[in-house]
Design a protein around this motif. Structure first.
Motif, PDB file in Angstrom:
ATOM      1  N   VAL A   1       0.853  -1.189   0.000  1.00 16.51           N
ATOM      2  CA  VAL A   1       0.000   0.000   0.000  1.00 16.51           C
ATOM      3  C   VAL A   1       0.887   1.237   0.000  1.00 16.51           C
ATOM      4  N   ALA A   2       0.296   2.367  -0.376  1.00 14.20           N
ATOM      5  CA  ALA A   2       1.017   3.635  -0.305  1.00 14.20           C
ATOM      6  C   ALA A   2       1.369   3.938   1.150  1.00 14.20           C
ATOM      7  N   ARG A   3       2.550   4.474   1.360  1.00 18.84           N
ATOM      8  CA  ARG A   3       2.946   4.841   2.721  1.00 18.84           C
ATOM      9  C   ARG A   3       1.969   5.850   3.317  1.00 18.84           C
ATOM     10  N   ASN A   4       1.346   6.665   2.473  1.00 17.79           N
ATOM     11  CA  ASN A   4       0.372   7.646   2.953  1.00 17.79           C
ATOM     12  C   ASN A   4      -0.964   7.022   3.337  1.00 17.79           C
ATOM     13  N   ASN A   5      -1.170   5.747   2.966  1.00 17.21           N
ATOM     14  CA  ASN A   5      -2.405   5.049   3.327  1.00 17.21           C
ATOM     15  C   ASN A   5      -2.331   4.687   4.822  1.00 17.21           C
ATOM     16  N   PRO A   6      -3.272   5.169   5.628  1.00 17.85           N
ATOM     17  CA  PRO A   6      -3.164   4.934   7.079  1.00 17.85           C
ATOM     18  C   PRO A   6      -3.389   3.489   7.509  1.00 17.85           C
ATOM     19  N   VAL A   7      -3.810   2.617   6.598  1.00 14.10           N
ATOM     20  CA  VAL A   7      -4.181   1.264   7.017  1.00 14.10           C
ATOM     21  C   VAL A   7      -3.012   0.531   7.678  1.00 14.10           C
TER      22      VAL A   7
ATOM     23  N   SER B   1      13.118   5.413  -5.155  1.00 16.76           N
ATOM     24  CA  SER B   1      12.247   6.421  -4.529  1.00 16.76           C
ATOM     25  C   SER B   1      10.799   5.952  -4.495  1.00 16.76           C
ATOM     26  N   MET B   2      10.359   5.232  -5.535  1.00 17.00           N
ATOM     27  CA  MET B   2       9.000   4.709  -5.562  1.00 17.00           C
ATOM     28  C   MET B   2       8.808   3.639  -4.484  1.00 17.00           C
ATOM     29  N   LEU B   3       9.814   2.794  -4.299  1.00 14.12           N
ATOM     30  CA  LEU B   3       9.714   1.739  -3.293  1.00 14.12           C
ATOM     31  C   LEU B   3       9.667   2.310  -1.881  1.00 14.12           C
ATOM     32  N   LYS B   4      10.349   3.423  -1.669  1.00 12.32           N
ATOM     33  CA  LYS B   4      10.313   4.056  -0.348  1.00 12.32           C
ATOM     34  C   LYS B   4       8.929   4.610  -0.019  1.00 12.32           C
ATOM     35  N   ALA B   5       8.106   4.786  -1.048  1.00  6.51           N
ATOM     36  CA  ALA B   5       6.776   5.380  -0.863  1.00  6.51           C
ATOM     37  C   ALA B   5       5.690   4.348  -0.608  1.00  6.51           C
TER      38      ALA B   5
END
Length: 212
Positions: free
Chosen positions: A58-64, A154-158
């Motif tokens: 999931v996106a790092r910004n996704n709070p799940v 950079s994408m993987l870090k996200a």
């Protein structure tokens, strides 16, 4: 899930096939913020654990991934097909007029324990496997190495990885198995005529099995 015995599919190999052919699942969680649902592509490893392990990100910004804790119970729903069924497709309706509309479908519910995998190596592996699987049908498959290494990094870090060990898996194949063979077949043929071949063919197979 309400699961009458005539609609139940319990063969793990069949349910694993469903997941691999229809890997876009809905992850249901009940974390600190309450109920949540996320739509994610999953990579199933059949041989891991007792009933398979699901891998996703999931996106790092996704709070799940911060809302749930390791070993929390979650559920992932996979849908293969669904369609409205008209009473007009049943031969018996035209004789007795005792049929009503319904909706048929094929789904699998995978219950399991989640583990948050916030490490680059795991995430890179998940992305690489999903890419190989879903790019395989392209004339020129895209590879992670097609993009600059620093961009991929950079994408993987996200993103953050999710691993779900399946503890229970149930399937519901609602194909009219509780009806006469001619009615199952009539609806299956009508679906195929409309282009809903996956569900239509499944209903025709169910008619053949019941007719044996």
């Amino acid at each position: 899930m309400y699961l009458p015995s005539h609609f139940e599919e319990s063969r793990i190999a069949v349910l694993h096939d469903l997941i691999e052919k229809h890997p876009m699942g809905i992850l249901f969680t009940h974390g600190k913020s309450g109920l949540d649902a996320n739509h994610l592509p999953f990579d199933l490893h059949r041989a891991e654990g007792s009933q398979g392990v699901l891998h996703a990100h999931v996106a790092r910004n996704n709070p799940v991934w911060q809302d749930v804790a390791n070993v929390d119970e979650v559920m992932v729903v996979f849908r293969a097909a669904d369609a409205y069924i008209s009473p007009q497709w049943y031969p018996s309706k035209h004789e007795f007029h005792k049929q009503v509309p319904t909706w048929n479908y094929i789904v699998a519910h995978a219950y399991g324990r989640i583990t948050i995998r916030d490490d680059e190596r795991y995430v890179r592996g998940v992305v690489a496997r999903l890419t190989r699987i879903h790019e395989a049908s392209q004339p020129v498959p895209w590879k992670m190495t097609d993009a600059p290494a620093d961009y991929i990094d950079s994408m993987l870090k996200a993103i953050v990885g999710l691993e779900i060990e399946i503890t229970r898996i149930v399937g519901k194949y609602k194909l009219g198995q509780n009806k006469e063979v001619r009615d199952i077949r009539g609806a299956g043929e009508a679906l195929n005529a409309k282009g809903d071949r996956l569900l239509g063919d499944a209903m025709l197979a169910a008619a053949d099995a019941k007719g044996e």
